[in-house]
Design an enzyme around this catalytic site. Structure first.
Site, PDB file in Angstrom:
ATOM      1  N   GLU A 178       0.814  -1.221   0.000  1.00 18.18           N
ATOM      2  CA  GLU A 178       0.000   0.000   0.000  1.00 18.18           C
ATOM      3  C   GLU A 178       0.850   1.274   0.000  1.00 18.18           C
ATOM      4  O   GLU A 178       1.259   1.753   1.053  1.00 18.18           O
ATOM      5  CB  GLU A 178      -0.939   0.025   1.221  1.00 18.18           C
ATOM      6  N   LYS A 220      -2.447  -1.886  -3.226  1.00 18.61           N
ATOM      7  CA  LYS A 220      -3.492  -1.003  -2.677  1.00 18.61           C
ATOM      8  C   LYS A 220      -3.033   0.441  -2.839  1.00 18.61           C
ATOM      9  O   LYS A 220      -2.404   1.014  -1.950  1.00 18.61           O
ATOM     10  CB  LYS A 220      -3.730  -1.345  -1.193  1.00 18.61           C
TER      11      LYS A 220
HETATM   12  P1  13P Z   1      -9.212   4.612   3.856  1.00 16.89           P
HETATM   13  O1  13P Z   1     -10.071   3.915   2.844  1.00 16.89           O
HETATM   14  O2  13P Z   1      -9.999   5.265   4.965  1.00 16.89           O
HETATM   15  O3  13P Z   1      -8.185   5.502   3.234  1.00 16.89           O
HETATM   16  O4  13P Z   1      -8.412   3.482   4.642  1.00 16.89           O
HETATM   17  C1  13P Z   1      -7.821   2.476   3.933  1.00 16.89           C
HETATM   18  C2  13P Z   1      -6.605   2.051   4.628  1.00 16.89           C
HETATM   19  O5  13P Z   1      -6.430   0.888   4.880  1.00 16.89           O
HETATM   20  C3  13P Z   1      -5.598   3.055   4.970  1.00 16.89           C
HETATM   21  O6  13P Z   1      -4.413   2.431   5.334  1.00 16.89           O
END
Ligand code: 13P
Length: 340
Positions: A178, A220
């Site tokens: 991510e 992600k």
């Molecule tokens: P949000 O969809 O609120 O951005 O959160 C996703 C997430 O896992 C952030 O690390």
């Protein structure tokens, strides 16, 4: 099952057509902020009650294939004593775990941040696996300005993401990689696109250096959006620019791209995902891994009162259904107000 087949089985279970992930892995300070909005104290019992509510929502497995949990939740139990990860698994929802230890300022690089948590990770993963986790998440964040993020921040975070992903795969745990380019600020959409492209290039170079198997990971990312203080972009524009950056940087071997919502409203997050899936055919599955965009509506319905639990679950199911339709490019605004 050998490690490779196990990773493949987890990827197959997560990356299903018309399903996405629920991010419920808020750290202590973050969940306290979310609860403060509804006047609920962030006690261990309230956190358990909320996450129990989410995971026991009837029918959630139709639209949600995996849930990202925080370490504390992995060890908590439902009212009837069922461990919370098992409650998810019974619904056909694969339990996952946030394994990074959060971000700190990057030394000698004012404004930049780096995520920590690699020390002891292999050992921690063995424990998480025993508690039922089959996939993991590590979040790197990039602040945006004319000068940020600097080269050192892009490289340091890419290296950490790749090391994390390699350690996960060796442990038989599917890594979600991510890299989040933050929406905070007044930067243009073009600047966001430029930063996102540089970040993803660095991440995939690092993944290659560390021999991470692309077929056995999920990405992600954030969407390409203008900074929060710079206004709003039409969904068709967000879709076009985001897909362009992804096409330039993400190999087709990656089975799924699950976006974070990053501060978009629940409806924006759904509409933008839908617009991207209308650009099909695409080389990867494009889906959601939303935290706020999935949890905000049910949180407002719950407000810490057990009497509101069933309604909050209906609201969560409805939001999940809308996002599932967006995964197929079949979202229709008229469904926003349809009964849950
Ligand atoms: P949000 O969809 O609120 O951005 O959160 C996703 C997430 O896992 C952030 O690390």
């Amino acid at each position: 099952m050998d490690r490779k087949s196990e990773l493949q089985a987890t990827v197959d279970a997560l990356a299903q057509a018309g399903k996405g992930l629920l991010a419920a892995d808020e750290s202590g300070p973050t969940i306290a902020k979310r609860f403060e909005r509804i006047g609920v104290e962030s006690s261990e019992e309230n956190r358990r009650a909320w996450r129990n509510l989410l995971l026991s929502s009837p029918g959630l497995g139709q639209f949600i294939s995996g849930v990202i949990l925080y370490e504390e939740t992995l060890g908590q139990r439902a009212d009837d004593g069922t461990p919370l990860p098992e409650l998810a698994a019974r619904q056909g929802i694969v339990p996952g775990i946030k394994v990074d230890k959060g971000k700190i300022a990057l030394a000698l690089a004012p404004g930049d941040e780096v995520t920590e948590g690699l020390d002891g990770l292999a050992k921690r993963l063995a424990g998480y696996r025993q508690q039922g986790a089959r996939f993991a998440k590590w979040r790197a964040v990039y602040n945006v300005s004319d000068k940020l993020p600097g080269w050192a921040a892009v490289q340091a975070n890419a290296e950490a993401l790749a090391r994390y992903a390699a350690i996960c795969q060796e442990a038989g745990v599917v890594p979600i990689v991510e890299p989040e380019v933050l929406m905070d600020g007044a930067h243009s959409m073009a600047r966001c696109a430029e930063v996102t492209e540089a970040v993803l290039h660095a991440v995939f170079h690092a993944l290659h250096r560390h021999a991470v198997v692309l077929e056995h990971m999920l990405l992600k990312p954030s969407m390409v959006l203008p900074g929060k203080e710079a206004g709003h972009a039409a969904p068709a524009e967000v879709a076009m620019q985001t897909v362009q950056v992804l096409r330039r940087t993400v190999p087709a071997a990656v089975p799924g791209i699950f976006f974070l919502s990053g501060g978009q409203t629940p409806t924006e997050a759904t509409v933008n995902l839908d617009a991207m899936n209308r650009l099909a055919p695409l080389p990867w599955r494009l889906s959601f891994s939303y935290g706020r965009a999935l949890q905000e509506p049910p949180l407002l319905a719950w407000r810490g009162d057990a009497a509101n639990a069933a309604q909050a679950q209906r609201v969560l199911l409805q939001r999940s259904r809308l996002n599932a339709m967006a995964c197929l490019g079949q979202y229709d605004e008229a469904q926003e107000n349809a009964a849950g």
